[in-house]
Scaffold this active site. Structure first.
Site, PDB file in Angstrom:
ATOM      1  N   TYR A  94       0.896  -1.026   0.021  1.00  0.00           N
ATOM      2  CA  TYR A  94      -0.011  -0.085   0.022  1.00  0.00           C
ATOM      3  C   TYR A  94       0.908   1.110  -0.040  1.00  0.00           C
ATOM      4  O   TYR A  94       1.857   1.309   0.805  1.00  0.00           O
ATOM      5  CB  TYR A  94      -1.017   0.050   1.095  1.00  0.00           C
TER       6      TYR A  94
ATOM      7  N   GLU B 238      -3.728   7.227  -3.939  1.00  0.00           N
ATOM      8  CA  GLU B 238      -3.373   5.885  -3.340  1.00  0.00           C
ATOM      9  C   GLU B 238      -2.938   4.946  -4.389  1.00  0.00           C
ATOM     10  O   GLU B 238      -3.607   5.039  -5.350  1.00  0.00           O
ATOM     11  CB  GLU B 238      -4.550   5.348  -2.837  1.00  0.00           C
TER      12      GLU B 238
END
Ligand code: GDP
Ligand code: MN
Length: 380
Positions: free
Chosen positions: A101, A189
């Site tokens: 992530y 993201e």
């Protein structure tokens, strides 16, 4: 403003982020054509403005164009968290060995942008944050320095990402930060950042939210706007020129002036209720404006009562009352309506309203809040 995954990927690609080859499709036949062009296994992904599409069945693998057509047919038209899937992204499937992530967002408390890195990618970061907060490395970014080399390396080493991938991951972070700043993002993201078969990294999913207050600087995002309306009631309200925000509760709120409406939300909360929306009708309360506002508020099926809160200033209370009486004439209200009027000519206005039994009144904001909460089924 939210934009779709494929749009976020196209933007990130301009900053040098490797993304899987792919194209959007609006029909199953289109999806088959894209799959044929890509050859090999593909992944068909629902393009909606919410996360967790994988779990909701909005992401499916296909071995060939025939299968791609079949799964696209299943995904297109599907409802994911209340949103209808109108487009799919058909991409070359990746052989994913590990999922990481990477994210950048504004931390209001720290008054800084914050970099987040985790070796636990692929699932919602909120879930990781709740269950394993220590698995997320968070680094605040000084706006005058930007994201520095040493911060990037520190974040990547601390996160537990495979050592061999760190060099390449550095490039992703530089690109992500540049994109975030230059595009006026409020969130950028990559989740998952996929470590694939040959040891390379690729952005398997991307998400960018743009700061609405900076949209005037980005005429190039106009094409995203139309599609970015998430809530159908908000979209309708904005088409009608109303300042409406859906809040999810069951007490509809209408008022004149943003401050008064916010105060009204607080009062309803204090009375134990849960506001369904914010709606500021601004100055004036002519019949068509009242009707328009009520129609929009009542479109929300959760609404069990409406609180109409008006302060008569330049628009006098009796004018407001006449607007409400005329605007609701012949209208199927379906739920109780409580009106509180104050300010100029409030008494005259209240006297007019009292002649209409389906329009209930209350002398103060607090009493009106208690009354509507009770009429709508009590506190919860
Ligand atoms: P999200 O569920 O909306 O966040 O969508 P993602 O694009 O992140 O996909 C969810 C999951 O699908 C990923 O975390 C992967 O585990 C899985 N997946 C399996 N194969 C692939 C592939 O080839 N590409 C992508 N993007 N995801 C894959
Ligand atoms: Mn994802």
């Amino acid at each position: 403003m939210k934009i779709h995954e494929y749009q976020a990927k196209q933007l990130l690609a301009k900053y040098g982020v490797p993304i899987p080859p792919g194209e959007v499709a609006e029909t199953p036949e289109d999806a088959a054509r894209v799959a044929a062009r890509l050859s090999g296994r593909v992944v068909v992904k629902a393009q909606v403005h919410v996360g967790g599409r994988g779990k909701a069945g909005g992401i499916k693998l296909a071995n060939d164009p025939v299968e791609a057509q079949k799964v696209a047919n299943q995904i297109l038209g599907m409802q994911i968290k209340g949103l209808t899937v109108e487009k799919v992204l058909v991409e070359q499937a990746q052989e994913i060995r590990a999922e990481y992530y990477l994210g950048i967002t504004l931390d209001r408390e720290a008054q800084r942008n914050v970099l987040m890195v985790s070796a636990m990618g692929g699932i919602d970061i909120e879930e990781v944050a709740a269950a394993h907060p220590e698995k997320i490395t968070r680094i605040p970014i000084d706006p005058s320095w930007g994201l520095t080399e040493f911060q990037i390396r520190q974040a990547l080493f601390d996160s537990g990402i495979e050592r061999s991938a760190i060099r390449e991951a550095e490039k992703f972070l530089h690109a992500l930060y540049d994109a975030y700043v230059q595009l006026d993002g409020s969130l950028a993201e990559i989740n998952p950042l996929a470590l694939v078969g040959d040891g390379k990294l690729i952005a398997a999913d991307a998400k960018i939210n743009i700061d609405d207050n900076a949209l005037f600087r980005h005429p190039e995002f106009d094409l995203y706007k139309e599609e970015s309306e998430e809530d159908p009631i908000e979209a309708e309200a904005h088409r009608r020129g109303l300042q409406y925000v859906r809040l999810g509760g069951d007490i509809g709120i209408i008022g004149n002036g943003a401050g008064l409406v916010m105060g009204t939300l607080d009062e309803v909360k204090r009375a134990g209720g849960s506001p369904a929306n914010f709606l500021d009708i601004g100055g004036g309360a002519k019949a068509d404006l009242v009707r328009n506002a009520l129609e929009v508020v009542l479109t929300d099926p959760n609404v069990k009562g409406v609180f109409f809160n008006v302060f008569g200033g330049i628009t006098r209370g009796d004018e407001v009352a006449r607007g409400i009486i005329e605007g609701t004439k012949g209208m199927d209200l379906r739920v109780p309506l409580v009106i509180r009027l104050s300010g100029t000519n409030a008494d005259e206005g209240m006297a007019l309203l009292r002649e209409h039994p389906k329009l209930q009144t209350a002398p103060t904001m607090q009493e009106a809040a208690r009354k509507i909460v009770q009429l709508a089924g009590g506190t919860r």
